[in-house]
Scaffold this motif. Structure first.
Motif, PDB file in Angstrom:
ATOM      1  N   GLU A 273       0.805  -1.213   0.000  1.00 19.36           N
ATOM      2  CA  GLU A 273       0.000   0.000   0.000  1.00 19.36           C
ATOM      3  C   GLU A 273       0.841   1.267   0.000  1.00 19.36           C
ATOM      4  O   GLU A 273       0.393   2.329  -0.415  1.00 19.36           O
ATOM      5  CB  GLU A 273      -0.932  -0.002   1.220  1.00 19.36           C
ATOM      6  CG  GLU A 273      -2.384  -0.268   0.871  1.00 19.36           C
ATOM      7  CD  GLU A 273      -3.244  -0.310   2.119  1.00 19.36           C
ATOM      8  OE1 GLU A 273      -3.475   0.766   2.687  1.00 19.36           O
ATOM      9  OE2 GLU A 273      -3.654  -1.415   2.525  1.00 19.36           O
ATOM     10  N   SER A 274       2.086   1.119   0.472  1.00 16.97           N
ATOM     11  CA  SER A 274       2.943   2.306   0.574  1.00 16.97           C
ATOM     12  C   SER A 274       3.147   2.969  -0.790  1.00 16.97           C
ATOM     13  O   SER A 274       3.297   4.187  -0.885  1.00 16.97           O
ATOM     14  CB  SER A 274       4.299   1.906   1.163  1.00 16.97           C
ATOM     15  OG  SER A 274       4.856   0.861   0.397  1.00 16.97           O
ATOM     16  N   MET A 275       3.125   2.165  -1.859  1.00 18.03           N
ATOM     17  CA  MET A 275       3.315   2.712  -3.198  1.00 18.03           C
ATOM     18  C   MET A 275       2.210   3.694  -3.528  1.00 18.03           C
ATOM     19  O   MET A 275       2.427   4.751  -4.092  1.00 18.03           O
ATOM     20  CB  MET A 275       3.309   1.589  -4.240  1.00 18.03           C
ATOM     21  CG  MET A 275       4.344   0.545  -3.936  1.00 18.03           C
ATOM     22  SD  MET A 275       5.057  -0.212  -5.376  1.00 18.03           S
ATOM     23  CE  MET A 275       5.488   1.115  -6.413  1.00 18.03           C
ATOM     24  N   GLU A 276       0.979   3.277  -3.142  1.00 14.07           N
ATOM     25  CA  GLU A 276      -0.169   4.134  -3.435  1.00 14.07           C
ATOM     26  C   GLU A 276      -0.145   5.385  -2.560  1.00 14.07           C
ATOM     27  O   GLU A 276      -0.405   6.490  -3.038  1.00 14.07           O
ATOM     28  CB  GLU A 276      -1.445   3.337  -3.198  1.00 14.07           C
ATOM     29  CG  GLU A 276      -2.695   4.072  -3.611  1.00 14.07           C
ATOM     30  CD  GLU A 276      -3.946   3.432  -3.055  1.00 14.07           C
ATOM     31  OE1 GLU A 276      -3.845   2.332  -2.484  1.00 14.07           O
ATOM     32  OE2 GLU A 276      -5.014   4.026  -3.212  1.00 14.07           O
ATOM     33  N   GLU A 277       0.207   5.196  -1.274  1.00 16.68           N
ATOM     34  CA  GLU A 277       0.186   6.328  -0.344  1.00 16.68           C
ATOM     35  C   GLU A 277       1.137   7.424  -0.780  1.00 16.68           C
ATOM     36  O   GLU A 277       0.794   8.606  -0.769  1.00 16.68           O
ATOM     37  CB  GLU A 277       0.536   5.837   1.071  1.00 16.68           C
ATOM     38  CG  GLU A 277      -0.670   5.185   1.749  1.00 16.68           C
ATOM     39  CD  GLU A 277      -0.252   4.263   2.879  1.00 16.68           C
ATOM     40  OE1 GLU A 277       0.930   4.285   3.279  1.00 16.68           O
ATOM     41  OE2 GLU A 277      -1.121   3.503   3.347  1.00 16.68           O
ATOM     42  N   SER A 278       2.344   7.019  -1.180  1.00 19.53           N
ATOM     43  CA  SER A 278       3.312   8.044  -1.572  1.00 19.53           C
ATOM     44  C   SER A 278       2.867   8.762  -2.843  1.00 19.53           C
ATOM     45  O   SER A 278       3.060   9.963  -2.989  1.00 19.53           O
ATOM     46  CB  SER A 278       4.704   7.421  -1.778  1.00 19.53           C
ATOM     47  OG  SER A 278       4.664   6.475  -2.810  1.00 19.53           O
TER      48      SER A 278
ATOM     49  N   MET B 280      -0.230   9.274  -3.633  1.00 18.93           N
ATOM     50  CA  MET B 280      -1.338  10.155  -3.253  1.00 18.93           C
ATOM     51  C   MET B 280      -0.826  11.434  -2.618  1.00 18.93           C
ATOM     52  O   MET B 280      -1.382  12.510  -2.812  1.00 18.93           O
ATOM     53  CB  MET B 280      -2.277   9.424  -2.306  1.00 18.93           C
ATOM     54  CG  MET B 280      -3.293   8.584  -3.039  1.00 18.93           C
ATOM     55  SD  MET B 280      -4.508   7.914  -1.930  1.00 18.93           S
ATOM     56  CE  MET B 280      -5.895   7.748  -3.049  1.00 18.93           C
ATOM     57  N   LEU B 281       0.267  11.288  -1.821  1.00 20.36           N
ATOM     58  CA  LEU B 281       0.870  12.475  -1.210  1.00 20.36           C
ATOM     59  C   LEU B 281       1.370  13.422  -2.295  1.00 20.36           C
ATOM     60  O   LEU B 281       1.345  14.637  -2.133  1.00 20.36           O
ATOM     61  CB  LEU B 281       2.023  12.064  -0.291  1.00 20.36           C
ATOM     62  CG  LEU B 281       1.597  11.455   1.044  1.00 20.36           C
ATOM     63  CD1 LEU B 281       2.822  11.014   1.838  1.00 20.36           C
ATOM     64  CD2 LEU B 281       0.744  12.429   1.847  1.00 20.36           C
ATOM     65  N   ASP B 282       1.818  12.858  -3.410  1.00 24.99           N
ATOM     66  CA  ASP B 282       2.265  13.684  -4.521  1.00 24.99           C
ATOM     67  C   ASP B 282       1.102  14.276  -5.307  1.00 24.99           C
ATOM     68  O   ASP B 282       1.323  14.951  -6.321  1.00 24.99           O
ATOM     69  CB  ASP B 282       3.147  12.861  -5.480  1.00 24.99           C
ATOM     70  CG  ASP B 282       4.459  12.465  -4.829  1.00 24.99           C
ATOM     71  OD1 ASP B 282       4.819  13.112  -3.821  1.00 24.99           O
ATOM     72  OD2 ASP B 282       5.102  11.508  -5.307  1.00 24.99           O
ATOM     73  N   GLY B 283      -0.139  13.974  -4.874  1.00 24.41           N
ATOM     74  CA  GLY B 283      -1.309  14.570  -5.503  1.00 24.41           C
ATOM     75  C   GLY B 283      -1.857  13.796  -6.685  1.00 24.41           C
ATOM     76  O   GLY B 283      -2.665  14.317  -7.456  1.00 24.41           O
ATOM     77  N   ALA B 284      -1.436  12.537  -6.830  1.00 22.48           N
ATOM     78  CA  ALA B 284      -1.962  11.741  -7.941  1.00 22.48           C
ATOM     79  C   ALA B 284      -3.373  11.263  -7.605  1.00 22.48           C
ATOM     80  O   ALA B 284      -3.679  10.996  -6.441  1.00 22.48           O
ATOM     81  CB  ALA B 284      -1.055  10.542  -8.208  1.00 22.48           C
TER      82      ALA B 284
ATOM     83  N   LEU C 189      -7.015   7.626 -11.189  1.00 20.96           N
ATOM     84  CA  LEU C 189      -6.783   7.359 -12.614  1.00 20.96           C
ATOM     85  C   LEU C 189      -5.290   7.219 -12.878  1.00 20.96           C
ATOM     86  O   LEU C 189      -4.830   6.270 -13.524  1.00 20.96           O
ATOM     87  CB  LEU C 189      -7.376   8.507 -13.440  1.00 20.96           C
ATOM     88  CG  LEU C 189      -7.620   8.231 -14.918  1.00 20.96           C
ATOM     89  CD1 LEU C 189      -8.677   7.166 -15.088  1.00 20.96           C
ATOM     90  CD2 LEU C 189      -8.034   9.516 -15.631  1.00 20.96           C
ATOM     91  N   GLN C 190      -4.529   8.189 -12.338  1.00 20.71           N
ATOM     92  CA  GLN C 190      -3.074   8.157 -12.552  1.00 20.71           C
ATOM     93  C   GLN C 190      -2.432   6.985 -11.824  1.00 20.71           C
ATOM     94  O   GLN C 190      -1.547   6.316 -12.374  1.00 20.71           O
ATOM     95  CB  GLN C 190      -2.452   9.480 -12.077  1.00 20.71           C
ATOM     96  CG  GLN C 190      -2.871  10.647 -12.944  1.00 20.71           C
ATOM     97  CD  GLN C 190      -2.687  11.987 -12.236  1.00 20.71           C
ATOM     98  OE1 GLN C 190      -2.856  12.086 -11.017  1.00 20.71           O
ATOM     99  NE2 GLN C 190      -2.357  13.026 -13.003  1.00 20.71           N
ATOM    100  N   ILE C 191      -2.907   6.726 -10.595  1.00 22.10           N
ATOM    101  CA  ILE C 191      -2.322   5.622  -9.822  1.00 22.10           C
ATOM    102  C   ILE C 191      -2.583   4.291 -10.521  1.00 22.10           C
ATOM    103  O   ILE C 191      -1.688   3.455 -10.658  1.00 22.10           O
ATOM    104  CB  ILE C 191      -2.907   5.592  -8.389  1.00 22.10           C
ATOM    105  CG1 ILE C 191      -2.473   6.846  -7.625  1.00 22.10           C
ATOM    106  CG2 ILE C 191      -2.442   4.357  -7.636  1.00 22.10           C
ATOM    107  CD1 ILE C 191      -3.162   7.013  -6.294  1.00 22.10           C
ATOM    108  N   ALA C 192      -3.811   4.123 -11.009  1.00 18.92           N
ATOM    109  CA  ALA C 192      -4.171   2.857 -11.648  1.00 18.92           C
ATOM    110  C   ALA C 192      -3.299   2.595 -12.869  1.00 18.92           C
ATOM    111  O   ALA C 192      -2.778   1.495 -13.046  1.00 18.92           O
ATOM    112  CB  ALA C 192      -5.650   2.868 -12.042  1.00 18.92           C
TER     113      ALA C 192
END
Lengths: 310, 292
Positions: B164-169, B171-175, B178-181
C-alpha cells in the motif's frame, strides 16, 4: 436526526471522493447486470407461452404447461439417456485419467522430457471443438481416413464411424480425453507441489515402495482437489460431458439418436423452432438439478472423505 | 533424493509418454500432410503420415475464397477489440475492488460472485440478445463478454499484494486514482494481465457458439464458424471452377484436402502464440486454483 443527517452527508462526501473508483466499476457493473442478471430474470419465460414479439410483459402465463410438455415428450427422454450415458462415462473414464497422468508426471525422473510431455499434452486444450471435429471426421473417414486405412491393413472391414450411431459415445469420450487429459492434470500437479517433501523422505527411509508412497502420501495430498473437482463434475451431470459445444461440433444427423444431449435438444426446440418457453423450462430444470446434485454430492463426499467444496 | 540414473519405471513411463505425445501431435501432422498433398497422387498412395506429391494449391485457393478471408478478418477483429475491451473493463473493476477504502465493496463483491454460480440459461440469454438488437451485429462478439467475475477476482487478488505504501506516496504527490491505476498498478500487474490477455485472446479466436446463435449474415461470421460450414460441405466445385478460370490451371485438389488447409490456417494462430503463452497459462491457472 441531525446526527444521522451529518453521517449521511459524510458518507456522500466519501462516495464523491471515490468517484473515479466507482467510474472504474461502472462498466463491469452494467455488463453483469444486463448479461448475467438479465437472463436470471428472464427465466420467468419458462412459465409462459412466450412470444418473442410480445416479450416477457406481454406473453401469457401458462403455469407448468411447458414442464408437462417436455416431461411427456419421448424425444426428451432420449436426450436424457444420451446425457446420462456421456456424463457417466465422463465421470468413470475422463475424470480419473488426469489423476493417473499427474501422478506419473510427478513420479517421472527425466526433467526435460517431463517438461516436453507437459507442453505437448496441454496444447489440445486451446484448440476449438470445431477443429477437433474436423480432425476427427478426417481421421475416421470411411474411405480415406487414416484409422480405416490402418484397420484395412490389419484385415478389418472399414467402419463408418460417423454414420453408425453406435460409435458416437466412444468417439466423444476419446476426443474429450485427447483434448483435456494434459490440461486437467495441472490442478493435481499444483496440489502435489504443496505436499511436504519430508513425508516422501521419511517413506524412503522406511523402505516404502513407490506404490505405497503414491497411495499413502500423494493421493491423500491431492484428495481435497479430487473431491472439489468431482463435486463440480457431478453437479454438471445433466449438461452432459462438456455441454453444448462438443456435442454440437461432433454430431451429424446420421448419429443424432446417440449424440443429441439435453442441451442440443433444447437448442433445436428453442432456438431453431422458436419454442422459447418450452426450451427455457428445460434449461431451468437443468439448473435446479445442478444445484440439487451439487448439494447432494457435496454432502455425500464430505461423509465419505472428510473433504467438501463448502 | 531419488536416484538420478534411469530405472525401469522411468523407461516404461517414458514409453507411455512418448506414445501419448505422438497421439497428441499426430492428428495435426496428418491434417497438414493431407492439406499439401496432390490429390491424384494421394488417391494412389494414401496419405497417412507424410504428404504425397507436394502442392500449395489448397492454400492458394484459400486466398481466392472470400468467405475465409472475410472470416479471418472478423476473427482477428473480435480477438483484438474484444480482448482490449475485456482487459480494460475487467482490469479497472479489479483495481477498484482491490481497494479496502471503496464504500459498498462488500455488496459489490456479492453482486459479482452470484453470477459465478447461477445463470439464467440459454433461452433467456438468447431472447435478451434479441431484445437488445444485437442479432447480426459485430458488438455481440465483444460487449456481452467484456467482463468476467472470475478473471476480475484473479486480477484483484494479485493487486491486493501490491504494497500500500506505493499508493500512499503517490497520493501524497497529488496523484488521483486514474493516474495511480495506470502509472503505478498497471505496470506492476503485467504478469497477471498478460495471463488474462492470452486466455481471452484464445477464447475469442475459438468462439463460434455466439455466432451460431446470433449471426446469420455470412460476412459477419468468424473463421471458426466458416470452417464449420466448410467442413460439412460435401463439395466445393464452384470454388474449383473459379480457381481453374482465374489461374488457367486445372486444380489438383479436392474438397477433403481443401478442408484440411482451412483447418490448418484456423489453427495456426493458436500454435504460434502457444509457446509464449504456455508459461502464463499454467501460472494463471495455478493462481486461480490456489486463491479461488
Amino acid at each position: 436526526m441531525d446526527n444521522a443527517n451529518r453521517r449521511a452527508g459524510r458518507w456522500m462526501r466519501q462516495v464523491w471522493e471515490q468517484k473515479i473508483l466507482y467510474l472504474f466499476v461502472l462498466p463491469a457493473l452494467m455488463a453483469t447486470l444486463v448479461f448475467s442478471y438479465g437472463p436470471m430474470y428472464g427465466v420467468i419465460m419458462a412459465f409462459q407461452d412466450y412470444d418473442i414479439l410480445r416479450g416477457l410483459g406481454g406473453s401469457d402465463f401458462n403455469g407448468v404447461a411447458n414442464f408437462n410438455a417436455f416431461l411427456s415428450d419421448p424425444d426428451f427422454y432420449r436426450a436424457v439417456r444420451n446425457t446420462a450415458v456421456l456424463s457417466t462415462l465422463n465421470i468413470l473414464v475422463c475424470f480419473p485419467l488426469p489423476i493417473v497422468f499427474a501422478i506419473l508426471i510427478n513420479e517421472f525422473g527425466p526433467a526435460r522430457l517431463k517438461k516436453l510431455v507437459q507442453s505437448i499434452t496441454y496444447l489440445p486444450h486451446f484448440i476449438s471443438w470445431v477443429i477437433v471435429s474436423g480432425l476427427l471426421y478426417r481421421l475416421l473417414d470411411q474411405d480415406t481416413g487414416a484409422v480405416n486405412l490402418l484397420l484395412h491393413t490389419l484385415g478389418v472391414d472399414k467402419i463408418g464411424f460417423f454414420r453408425d450411431p453406435q460409435y458416437f459415445w466412444g468417439i466423444f469420450i476419446v476426443a474429450s480425453i485427447w483434448k483435456e487429459l494434459g490440461w486437467s492434470s495441472i490442478l493435481y500437479l499444483s496440489a502435489m507441489t504443496a505436499i511436504n517433501p519430508e513425508l516422501y523422505e521419511a517413506a524412503l527411509v522406511d523402505g516404502a515402495s513407490r506404490f505405497k508412497r503414491i497411495w499413502h502420501i500423494t493421493l491423500p495430498g491431492i484428495l481435497p482437489t479430487i473431491v472439489m473437482l468431482l463435486i463440480l463434475t457431478i453437479a454438471a451431470f445433466f449438461s452432459g460431458a462438456g455441454g453444448f459445444e462438443p456435442a454440437y461440433a461432433l454430431r451429424n444427423p446420421m448419429v443424432a439418436t446417440h449424440s443429441d444431449i439435453i442441451d442440443i435438444f433444447a437448442y433445436f426446440r428453442g432456438v431453431r423452432n422458436g419454442e422459447y418457453g418450452y426450451a427455457a423450462a428445460i434449461g431451468l430444470s437443468q439448473s435446479i438439478m445442478a444445484i440439487l446434485f451439487l448439494f447432494v454430492s457435496n454432502k455425500g463426499l464430505k461423509k465419505l472423505t472428510g473433504y467438501s467444496l463448502f | 533424493m531419488r536416484k538420478s540414473k534411469l530405472n525401469l519405471f522411468d523407461i516404461l513411463v517414458g514409453i507411455v509418454f512418448l506414445i501419448l505425445c505422438f497421439l497428441t501431435v499426430y492428428p495435426f501432422i496428418y491434417a497438414l500432410s493431407f492439406s499439401i498433398s496432390d490429390t491424384i497422387m494421394a488417391a494412389q498412395h494414401s496419405v497417412v503420415f507424410l504428404p504425397r506429391g507436394l502442392t500449395w494449391q489448397n492454400y492458394e485457393m484459400i486466398f481466392k475464397d472470400d468467405r475465409v478471408i472475410q472470416g479471418f478478418l472478423i476473427s482477428a477483429g473480435r480477438t483484438i477489440i474484444g480482448t482490449a475491451l475485456f482487459v480494460l473493463v475487467t482490469g479497472l473493476c479489479a483495481y477498484a475492488m482491490s481497494k479496502q477504502r471503496l464504500k459498498g465493496r462488500r455488496m459489490l463483491f456479492i453482486f459479482f460472485v452470484i453470477p459465478l454460480y447461477l445463470s439464467g440459461g440459454l433461452l433467456p440469454y438468447y431472447v435478451l440478445i434479441h431484445d437488445l438488437n444485437l442479432f447480426n451485429n459485430f458488438l455481440v462478439y465483444v460487449i456481452p463478454g467484456c467482463f468476467s467475475g472470475f478473471y476480475m477476482f484473479l486480477i484483484k487478488v494479485y493487486l491486493e499484494n501490491v504494497p500500500e505504501s506505493m499508493e500512499e506516496s503517490a497520493m501524497l504527490d497529488g496523484a488521483n486514482d486514474l493516474q495511480i491505476a495506470f502509472r503505478i498498478y498497471a505496470p506492476l500487474a503485467i504478469p497477471v494481465l498478460a495471463t488474462v490477455t492470452l486466455f481471452i485472446c484464445v477464447t475469442q479466436w475459438n468462439s463460434w457458439f455466439d455466432a451460431l446463435l446470433f449471426v446469420t449474415k455470412p460476412d459477419l461470421q468468424p473463421l471458426q464458424l466458416i470452417l464449420q460450414v466448410i467442413l460439412r460441405e460435401t463439395q466445393i466445385d464452384n470454388l474449383l471452377q473459379v480457381y481453374a478460370m482465374t489461374t488457367g490451371v486445372k486444380p489438383k485438389v479436392n474438397a477433403e484436402s481443401y478442408k484440411m488447409a482451412v483447418l490448418i490456417v484456423t489453427t495456426l494462430p493458436i500454435v504460434f502464440i502457444y509457446p509464449f503463452a504456455q508459461k502464463y497459462f499454467v501460472k494463471g491457472t495455478m493462481i486461480g486454483a490456489v486463491k479461488m
